[in-house]
Design a protein around this motif. Structure first.
Motif, PDB file in Angstrom:
ATOM      1  N   UNK A 106       0.849  -1.200   0.000  1.00  0.00           N
ATOM      2  CA  UNK A 106       0.000   0.000   0.000  1.00  0.00           C
ATOM      3  C   UNK A 106       0.882   1.246   0.000  1.00  0.00           C
ATOM      4  N   UNK A 107       1.888   1.261   0.883  1.00  0.00           N
ATOM      5  CA  UNK A 107       2.793   2.413   0.946  1.00  0.00           C
ATOM      6  C   UNK A 107       3.576   2.587  -0.349  1.00  0.00           C
ATOM      7  N   UNK A 108       3.955   1.471  -0.971  1.00  0.00           N
ATOM      8  CA  UNK A 108       4.777   1.524  -2.187  1.00  0.00           C
ATOM      9  C   UNK A 108       3.976   1.820  -3.447  1.00  0.00           C
ATOM     10  N   UNK A 109       2.657   1.698  -3.375  1.00  0.00           N
ATOM     11  CA  UNK A 109       1.825   1.998  -4.539  1.00  0.00           C
ATOM     12  C   UNK A 109       2.085   3.438  -4.982  1.00  0.00           C
ATOM     13  N   UNK A 110       2.375   3.624  -6.248  1.00  0.00           N
ATOM     14  CA  UNK A 110       2.720   4.961  -6.739  1.00  0.00           C
ATOM     15  C   UNK A 110       1.514   5.892  -6.782  1.00  0.00           C
ATOM     16  N   UNK A 111       0.317   5.350  -6.714  1.00  0.00           N
ATOM     17  CA  UNK A 111      -0.886   6.163  -6.733  1.00  0.00           C
ATOM     18  C   UNK A 111      -1.245   6.564  -5.302  1.00  0.00           C
ATOM     19  N   UNK A 225       5.142  11.882  -4.766  1.00  0.00           N
ATOM     20  CA  UNK A 225       5.099  10.808  -3.763  1.00  0.00           C
ATOM     21  C   UNK A 225       6.463  10.149  -3.640  1.00  0.00           C
ATOM     22  N   UNK A 226       7.120   9.909  -4.747  1.00  0.00           N
ATOM     23  CA  UNK A 226       8.431   9.270  -4.727  1.00  0.00           C
ATOM     24  C   UNK A 226       9.433  10.117  -3.946  1.00  0.00           C
ATOM     25  N   UNK A 227       9.417  11.420  -4.175  1.00  0.00           N
ATOM     26  CA  UNK A 227      10.345  12.309  -3.473  1.00  0.00           C
ATOM     27  C   UNK A 227      10.029  12.356  -1.977  1.00  0.00           C
ATOM     28  N   UNK A 228       8.742  12.431  -1.627  1.00  0.00           N
ATOM     29  CA  UNK A 228       8.356  12.462  -0.218  1.00  0.00           C
ATOM     30  C   UNK A 228       8.755  11.186   0.510  1.00  0.00           C
ATOM     31  N   UNK A 232      12.010   8.391   3.937  1.00  0.00           N
ATOM     32  CA  UNK A 232      11.231   7.613   4.896  1.00  0.00           C
ATOM     33  C   UNK A 232      11.272   6.131   4.617  1.00  0.00           C
ATOM     34  N   UNK A 233      11.165   5.729   3.356  1.00  0.00           N
ATOM     35  CA  UNK A 233      11.025   4.313   3.020  1.00  0.00           C
ATOM     36  C   UNK A 233      12.178   3.454   3.538  1.00  0.00           C
ATOM     37  N   UNK A 234      13.448   3.845   3.351  1.00  0.00           N
ATOM     38  CA  UNK A 234      14.538   3.013   3.880  1.00  0.00           C
ATOM     39  C   UNK A 234      14.499   2.900   5.408  1.00  0.00           C
ATOM     40  N   UNK A 238      14.029  -0.650   7.462  1.00  0.00           N
ATOM     41  CA  UNK A 238      14.973  -1.095   8.484  1.00  0.00           C
ATOM     42  C   UNK A 238      14.245  -1.405   9.796  1.00  0.00           C
ATOM     43  N   UNK A 239      13.292  -0.548  10.163  1.00  0.00           N
ATOM     44  CA  UNK A 239      12.533  -0.775  11.386  1.00  0.00           C
ATOM     45  C   UNK A 239      11.680  -2.021  11.313  1.00  0.00           C
TER      46      UNK A 239
END
Length: 274
Positions: A106-111, A225-228, A232-234, A238-239
């Protein structure tokens, strides 16, 4: 779209998709079908060039009661036994990471994903909406990072994602207490952007917001979205890896067994710290 869905329903209106949780457990509880189907649906929506925004909501009066504990405990079986050795714990670690990957889809969805929450949103439900881009609620919504009350460390994303949404202090209060938070409090701490009078008004607002996003250049929106998400994503990944390893080692306990038994017997648990 994926055929023969059991736990989710997908509808499309213009460039907006609506994904609705169906259960089949009471209160759209998240059982094995949900964890299997969620990433399939969101990866297909991600790949569909006609979809530019997504509304995520629950069927009936509630968003989700969270993990379907009886169904999942049946599936996990001996992996959580007090005598579980390396093989069983390794298998359990893989199960946790598969569930994490489901929500991360869900988080990785580009939309952009807008979560529209009515009624209860508990445990895994909070994990799910934390992976959305925007959260809206109806006035009857209630939220709880409930895992601590059933002798679990939340491991599907709430602890990794909510700090950036509500701040560390509010996250720690929610996670340490497992308390219930109403819609007004959720709006005050930034868990949701806005609160609406009822479910109908909520869904109308969610679709209006999704449509306004869908009017913009789709590749630019995806770029935003990709820039935002770039930093955060890495950190989230890791967490998630850390907590999955921690739970595979330490989740099996007498307190967890007591929590499950108390849940089935509809009584308050008595924890011993074992």
């Amino acid at each position: 779209m994926a055929d023969n869905l059991v736990s989710l329903q997908v509808k499309q209106s213009g460039h907006v998709a609506e994904v609705t949780l169906l259960g089949p457990g009471k209160g759209n509880a998240m059982g094995p079908d949900f964890w299997r189907e969620l990433p399939v649906v969101f990866r297909e929506l991600d790949a569909d060039p006609d979809i530019r925004a997504i509304v995520l909501t629950g069927s009936g009066k509630h968003f989700s009661y969270g993990l379907d504990l009886p169904a999942m405990m049946t599936e996990w079986g001996g992996m959580l036994g007090g005598t579980a050795l390396a093989g069983a714990r390794t298998e359990f670690l893989a199960k946790i990471r598969t569930m994490q990957d489901s929500v991360t889809a869900v988080a990785d969805c580009r939309k952009p994903v807008i979560a529209a929450v009515s009624g209860w949103c508990v445990g895994g439900g909070v994990d799910l909406i934390a992976a959305a881009d925007i959260r809206l609620a109806s006035a009857d919504a209630k939220f709880s990072v409930r895992e601590v009350r059933v002798a679990m460390v939340a491991d599907i994303g709430s602890l990794q994602r909510l700090g950036g949404i509500v701040g560390e202090g509010h996250l720690r209060e929610l996670a340490y207490t497992g308390k219930d938070v109403d819609a007004a409090r959720a709006e005050k701490i930034g868990l949701v952007n806005d609160v609406y009078a009822d479910q109908d008004a909520l869904l109308a607002a969610a679709h209006e917001l999704a449509a306004s996003i869908a009017k913009n250049p789709p590749l630019v929106v995806q770029g935003v979205k990709d820039v935002l998400d770039h930093q955060r994503a890495p950190r989230v990944a890791d967490g998630l890896r850390y907590v999955s390893t921690w739970n595979a080692a330490f989740l099996p306990s007498k307190d967890l067994g007591e929590a499950v038994q108390a849940f089935l017997e509809r009584r308050d648990p008595e924890f011993s710290g074992e």
